[in-house]
Design an enzyme around this catalytic site. Structure first.
Site, PDB file in Angstrom:
ATOM      1  N   ASN A 144       1.973 -86.937 -27.377  1.00 26.39           N
ATOM      2  CA  ASN A 144       3.381 -87.742 -27.246  1.00 26.39           C
ATOM      3  C   ASN A 144       4.499 -87.079 -27.871  1.00 26.39           C
ATOM      4  N   ASP A 148      17.645 -78.407 -11.373  1.00 23.91           N
ATOM      5  CA  ASP A 148      17.378 -79.830 -11.722  1.00 23.91           C
ATOM      6  C   ASP A 148      18.125 -80.870 -10.800  1.00 23.91           C
ATOM      7  N   TYR A 206      14.449 -83.772 -20.981  1.00 25.58           N
ATOM      8  CA  TYR A 206      14.240 -83.819 -22.608  1.00 25.58           C
ATOM      9  C   TYR A 206      13.558 -82.566 -23.139  1.00 25.58           C
ATOM     10  N   TYR A 238       1.591 -92.554 -11.687  1.00 21.74           N
ATOM     11  CA  TYR A 238       2.286 -91.394 -12.621  1.00 21.74           C
ATOM     12  C   TYR A 238       0.932 -90.415 -12.858  1.00 21.74           C
ATOM     13  N   PHE A 270       3.843-103.709 -29.384  1.00 23.87           N
ATOM     14  CA  PHE A 270       3.007-104.233 -28.183  1.00 23.87           C
ATOM     15  C   PHE A 270       1.562-104.259 -28.647  1.00 23.87           C
ATOM     16  N   ALA A 317      10.002 -80.674 -13.598  1.00 28.19           N
ATOM     17  CA  ALA A 317      10.454 -81.543 -12.809  1.00 28.19           C
ATOM     18  C   ALA A 317       9.696 -82.420 -12.323  1.00 28.19           C
ATOM     19  N   GLY A 318       9.890 -84.014 -12.581  1.00 23.95           N
ATOM     20  CA  GLY A 318       9.108 -84.795 -11.565  1.00 23.95           C
ATOM     21  C   GLY A 318       9.647 -86.167 -12.358  1.00 23.95           C
ATOM     22  N   ILE A 326      13.640 -80.036  -6.164  1.00 24.96           N
ATOM     23  CA  ILE A 326      12.513 -78.970  -5.984  1.00 24.96           C
ATOM     24  C   ILE A 326      11.928 -79.000  -4.682  1.00 24.96           C
ATOM     25  N   LYS A 380      -0.321 -86.477 -11.726  1.00 23.39           N
ATOM     26  CA  LYS A 380      -0.566 -85.273 -12.514  1.00 23.39           C
ATOM     27  C   LYS A 380      -1.811 -84.776 -12.315  1.00 23.39           C
ATOM     28  N   LYS A 436       8.888 -89.662 -14.634  1.00 26.46           N
ATOM     29  CA  LYS A 436       7.733 -89.819 -15.567  1.00 26.46           C
ATOM     30  C   LYS A 436       7.529 -91.174 -16.169  1.00 26.46           C
ATOM     31  N   SER A 474      -0.351 -83.940 -18.431  1.00 31.61           N
ATOM     32  CA  SER A 474      -0.355 -85.121 -19.681  1.00 31.61           C
ATOM     33  C   SER A 474      -1.489 -85.499 -20.141  1.00 31.61           C
TER      34      SER A 474
HETATM   35  P1  NAD Z   1      12.658 -85.670 -18.065  1.00 29.25           P
HETATM   36  O1  NAD Z   1      12.778 -86.740 -17.142  1.00 29.25           O
HETATM   37  O2  NAD Z   1      13.819 -85.720 -19.246  1.00 29.25           O
HETATM   38  O3  NAD Z   1      12.849 -84.303 -17.370  1.00 29.25           O
HETATM   39  C1  NAD Z   1      12.564 -84.295 -16.048  1.00 29.25           C
HETATM   40  C2  NAD Z   1      13.693 -83.480 -15.429  1.00 29.25           C
HETATM   41  O4  NAD Z   1      13.208 -83.114 -13.966  1.00 29.25           O
HETATM   42  C3  NAD Z   1      14.938 -84.313 -15.313  1.00 29.25           C
HETATM   43  O5  NAD Z   1      16.033 -83.700 -15.801  1.00 29.25           O
HETATM   44  C4  NAD Z   1      15.120 -84.781 -14.119  1.00 29.25           C
HETATM   45  O6  NAD Z   1      16.487 -84.755 -13.541  1.00 29.25           O
HETATM   46  C5  NAD Z   1      14.352 -83.501 -13.194  1.00 29.25           C
HETATM   47  N1  NAD Z   1      13.733 -83.900 -11.721  1.00 29.25           N
HETATM   48  C6  NAD Z   1      12.985 -85.036 -11.794  1.00 29.25           C
HETATM   49  N2  NAD Z   1      12.667 -84.870 -10.239  1.00 29.25           N
HETATM   50  C7  NAD Z   1      12.925 -83.883  -9.646  1.00 29.25           C
HETATM   51  C8  NAD Z   1      12.947 -83.358  -8.568  1.00 29.25           C
HETATM   52  N3  NAD Z   1      12.350 -83.711  -7.466  1.00 29.25           N
HETATM   53  N4  NAD Z   1      13.634 -82.175  -8.183  1.00 29.25           N
HETATM   54  C9  NAD Z   1      14.650 -81.413  -9.366  1.00 29.25           C
HETATM   55  N5  NAD Z   1      14.368 -82.076 -10.454  1.00 29.25           N
HETATM   56  C10 NAD Z   1      13.927 -83.185 -10.921  1.00 29.25           C
HETATM   57  O7  NAD Z   1      11.210 -85.682 -18.572  1.00 29.25           O
HETATM   58  P2  NAD Z   1      10.696 -84.945 -19.952  1.00 29.25           P
HETATM   59  O8  NAD Z   1      10.079 -85.964 -20.863  1.00 29.25           O
HETATM   60  O9  NAD Z   1      11.549 -83.715 -20.321  1.00 29.25           O
HETATM   61  O10 NAD Z   1       9.316 -84.509 -19.052  1.00 29.25           O
HETATM   62  C11 NAD Z   1       8.873 -83.239 -18.352  1.00 29.25           C
HETATM   63  C12 NAD Z   1       7.594 -83.125 -17.952  1.00 29.25           C
HETATM   64  O11 NAD Z   1       6.605 -83.461 -18.910  1.00 29.25           O
HETATM   65  C13 NAD Z   1       7.631 -84.308 -16.627  1.00 29.25           C
HETATM   66  O12 NAD Z   1       6.787 -83.505 -15.610  1.00 29.25           O
HETATM   67  C14 NAD Z   1       6.747 -85.084 -17.527  1.00 29.25           C
HETATM   68  O13 NAD Z   1       5.860 -85.698 -16.537  1.00 29.25           O
HETATM   69  C15 NAD Z   1       5.828 -84.404 -18.445  1.00 29.25           C
HETATM   70  N6  NAD Z   1       5.228 -85.047 -19.383  1.00 29.25           N
HETATM   71  C16 NAD Z   1       5.919 -85.624 -20.466  1.00 29.25           C
HETATM   72  C17 NAD Z   1       5.621 -86.437 -21.598  1.00 29.25           C
HETATM   73  C18 NAD Z   1       6.708 -87.263 -22.298  1.00 29.25           C
HETATM   74  O14 NAD Z   1       6.035 -88.219 -23.134  1.00 29.25           O
HETATM   75  N7  NAD Z   1       8.013 -87.015 -22.118  1.00 29.25           N
HETATM   76  C19 NAD Z   1       4.076 -86.464 -21.757  1.00 29.25           C
HETATM   77  C20 NAD Z   1       3.534 -85.975 -20.828  1.00 29.25           C
HETATM   78  C21 NAD Z   1       4.016 -85.152 -19.854  1.00 29.25           C
HETATM   79  N1  UFG Z   2       5.315 -99.324 -28.036  1.00 23.50           N
HETATM   80  C1  UFG Z   2       5.616-100.382 -28.660  1.00 23.50           C
HETATM   81  N2  UFG Z   2       6.975-100.843 -28.348  1.00 23.50           N
HETATM   82  C2  UFG Z   2       7.672-100.261 -27.548  1.00 23.50           C
HETATM   83  C3  UFG Z   2       7.385 -99.017 -26.877  1.00 23.50           C
HETATM   84  C4  UFG Z   2       6.127 -98.533 -27.175  1.00 23.50           C
HETATM   85  O1  UFG Z   2       4.750-101.111 -29.301  1.00 23.50           O
HETATM   86  O2  UFG Z   2       8.882-100.857 -27.247  1.00 23.50           O
HETATM   87  C5  UFG Z   2       3.836 -98.863 -28.374  1.00 23.50           C
HETATM   88  C6  UFG Z   2       3.058 -98.616 -26.928  1.00 23.50           C
HETATM   89  O3  UFG Z   2       2.159 -99.825 -26.928  1.00 23.50           O
HETATM   90  C7  UFG Z   2       2.067 -97.534 -27.651  1.00 23.50           C
HETATM   91  C8  UFG Z   2       2.859 -96.331 -28.362  1.00 23.50           C
HETATM   92  O4  UFG Z   2       3.960 -97.322 -28.748  1.00 23.50           O
HETATM   93  O5  UFG Z   2       1.137 -97.905 -28.386  1.00 23.50           O
HETATM   94  C9  UFG Z   2       3.372 -95.416 -27.616  1.00 23.50           C
HETATM   95  O6  UFG Z   2       4.248 -95.594 -26.524  1.00 23.50           O
HETATM   96  P1  UFG Z   2       4.805 -94.599 -25.788  1.00 23.50           P
HETATM   97  O7  UFG Z   2       5.366 -95.623 -24.639  1.00 23.50           O
HETATM   98  O8  UFG Z   2       6.005 -94.080 -26.419  1.00 23.50           O
HETATM   99  O9  UFG Z   2       4.021 -93.633 -25.024  1.00 23.50           O
HETATM  100  P2  UFG Z   2       2.580 -93.830 -24.276  1.00 23.50           P
HETATM  101  O10 UFG Z   2       1.275 -93.171 -25.185  1.00 23.50           O
HETATM  102  O11 UFG Z   2       2.437 -95.031 -23.916  1.00 23.50           O
HETATM  103  O12 UFG Z   2       2.870 -92.781 -23.342  1.00 23.50           O
HETATM  104  C10 UFG Z   2       3.216 -91.361 -23.406  1.00 23.50           C
HETATM  105  C11 UFG Z   2       4.256 -90.727 -22.095  1.00 23.50           C
HETATM  106  C12 UFG Z   2       3.307 -91.018 -20.887  1.00 23.50           C
HETATM  107  C13 UFG Z   2       2.028 -89.967 -21.246  1.00 23.50           C
HETATM  108  C14 UFG Z   2       1.506 -90.209 -22.391  1.00 23.50           C
HETATM  109  C15 UFG Z   2       0.071 -89.542 -22.921  1.00 23.50           C
HETATM  110  O13 UFG Z   2       5.184 -91.996 -22.053  1.00 23.50           O
HETATM  111  O14 UFG Z   2       4.025 -90.452 -20.020  1.00 23.50           O
HETATM  112  O15 UFG Z   2       2.319 -90.602 -23.616  1.00 23.50           O
HETATM  113  O16 UFG Z   2       0.878 -88.196 -22.989  1.00 23.50           O
HETATM  114  F1  UFG Z   2       1.212 -89.875 -20.114  1.00 23.50           F
END
Ligand code: NAD
Ligand code: UFG
Length: 345
Positions: free
Chosen positions: A181, A33, A13, A151, A220, A83-84, A61, A155, A86, A126
């Site tokens: 977020n 990836d 994403y 998770y 929630f 990559a990771g 990776i 990080k 999440k 994060s």
């Molecule tokens: P995502 O899952 O869409 O992207 C992660 C990508 O990494 C995927 O394409 C997956 O296939 C790939 N991947 C996972 N493990 C792998 C591995 N071992 N080797 C190679 N590829 C691998 O997630 P995202 O939302 O794009 O998040 C990207 C990064 O940002 C992650 O590290 C996530 O923890 C961090 N992050 C995301 C959020 C969020 O809310 N989306 C918030 C804070 C931090």
């Molecule tokens: N929520 C609902 N209903 C749902 C989903 C979420 O009410 O179906 C609420 C949650 O309770 C929270 C808010 O919407 O209050 C946001 O929830 P998200 O799951 O969208 O996001 P979080 O803040 O829980 O977590 C996100 C990422 C984590 C990251 C964190 C801080 O998923 O990976 O932001 O960056 F660690």
């Protein structure tokens, strides 16, 4: 020739949106990836948007031989490491998978980075590293740790590893980008968030309710100590977040050491505010019911993003309305994401 950046997790994403920002800023991109949570179609779409090719290596990776091949075949200037795994809830059920992918994966990557003399690394961290006791708004100088799930701990652990690695190697400079977020999608509607199965996150869930894939949203908890009783989060547009990576790369030139930046808007928005904003942007009403609190959710957190503004010249420019419009555009153009319809998706 532009500087070449290796983007791990580039089909995901945030990674796919960052590829667009990088290519538009003149960088060449190479992606590794495993596609464990993404589709190669995302990379094709990126190429449609930018008209520039993406060099793709399909693999993990943790695969040392593949990393060696990538660094040998490409002169890599910098690495952006997305990559990771999440999913916060899943990380408590499968902690070893999470530490394997996120911590071991980062270690193997870091070994290759050092072996091939790459000097700049941007890491996807994060807001979760601030832990459950931190006062809001979160500022980078706060102590980190006290994370409450594998998770978040993964990080935090990688942040510590990178700090130590940069201390030991003055050639290396590392930016720890602490995302709040991210929501929304590229305005073309060609790339966006494509969760597998039932979405954990709020916006993808709402978008699926809006297109009729899910019956109603569960909110929630409405008894938190916040203005309307629902949790507050700092939602930022994924294209703003993508730009933050370009700014971080520019900033790292000629620097040494490790630096952390919060990437957020600096504003907290409630779950019910998001529902209303989405309804307004889409013209679709979102049925919801109040459900019990979700375990592990914090009542409210948002960023103090002034350091990113001061040092990187980065601010989040796109407002809530644009985040909702672009989420809706992506969802209506791609009701089944990059894949095909199944009962589960
Ligand atoms: P995502 O899952 O869409 O992207 C992660 C990508 O990494 C995927 O394409 C997956 O296939 C790939 N991947 C996972 N493990 C792998 C591995 N071992 N080797 C190679 N590829 C691998 O997630 P995202 O939302 O794009 O998040 C990207 C990064 O940002 C992650 O590290 C996530 O923890 C961090 N992050 C995301 C959020 C969020 O809310 N989306 C918030 C804070 C931090
Ligand atoms: N929520 C609902 N209903 C749902 C989903 C979420 O009410 O179906 C609420 C949650 O309770 C929270 C808010 O919407 O209050 C946001 O929830 P998200 O799951 O969208 O996001 P979080 O803040 O829980 O977590 C996100 C990422 C984590 C990251 C964190 C801080 O998923 O990976 O932001 O960056 F660690």
């Amino acid at each position: 020739m532009g500087r070449r950046v290796l983007v791990t997790g580039g089909a995901g994403y945030i990674g796919s949106h960052t590829l667009v920002a990088l290519q538009e800023a003149g960088f060449e991109v190479v992606v590794i990836d495993s596609l464990c949570n993404s589709s190669e179609i995302a990379l094709q779409r990126v190429q449609m948007i930018t008209g520039t090719s993406v060099r793709f290596y399909h693999g993990d990776i943790r695969d040392r031989a593949l990393l060696e091949q990538i660094f040998t075949e490409n002169s890599i200037h910098a690495v952006i490491h997305f990559a990771g795994l999440k999913a916060v809830g899943e990380s408590s059920q499968k902690p070893i998978d999470y530490y394997q992918s996120n911590v071991t994966g980062s270690l193997v990557l870091l070994e290759a980075i050092q072996a091939y003399g790459v000097k700049q690394l941007v890491f996807s961290s994060s807001a979760t590293v601030y832990g459950s006791e931190a006062p809001v708004p979160y500022v980078e100088t706060l102590q980190t740790g006290s994370t409450s799930n594998p998770y978040g701990t993964s990080k935090w652990m990688v942040e510590q590893v990178l700090k130590d690695a940069a201390l030991a190697n003055p050639e290396l400079s590392v930016a720890l980008l602490r995302y709040f977020n991210p929501v929304g999608a590229h305005p073309s509607g060609l790339i966006g968030e494509d969760p597998q199965g039932i979405p954990n996150n709020l916006l993808p869930y709402i978008a699926q309710v809006a297109v009729g894939k899910r019956k109603e949203l569960s909110v929630f908890g409405d008894d938190y100590p916040t203005p309307d009783g629902t949790c507050l989060r700092d939602y930022l547009h994924v294209m703003d977040l993508a730009e933050g990576h370009v700014c971080a790369l520019e900033w790292l030139e000629g620097k040494t050491g490790t630096i952390a930046f919060n990437l957020g808007t600096g504003k907290g928005t409630s779950v019910l505010d998001i529902v209303r904003a989405f309804e307004q942007a889409s013209g679709v009403s979102i049925p919801y019911r109040v459900a019990p609190r979700r375990a592990g959710d914090l009542p409210a957190f948002w960023a103090d993003a002034s350091k990113a503004k001061q040092d990187l010249g980065w601010v989040a420019r796109l407002g809530l309305d644009q985040m909702m419009v672009d989420t809706w555009h992506w969802q209506t153009n791609n009701p089944h994401g990059y894949g095909i319809a199944t009962n589960d998706r």
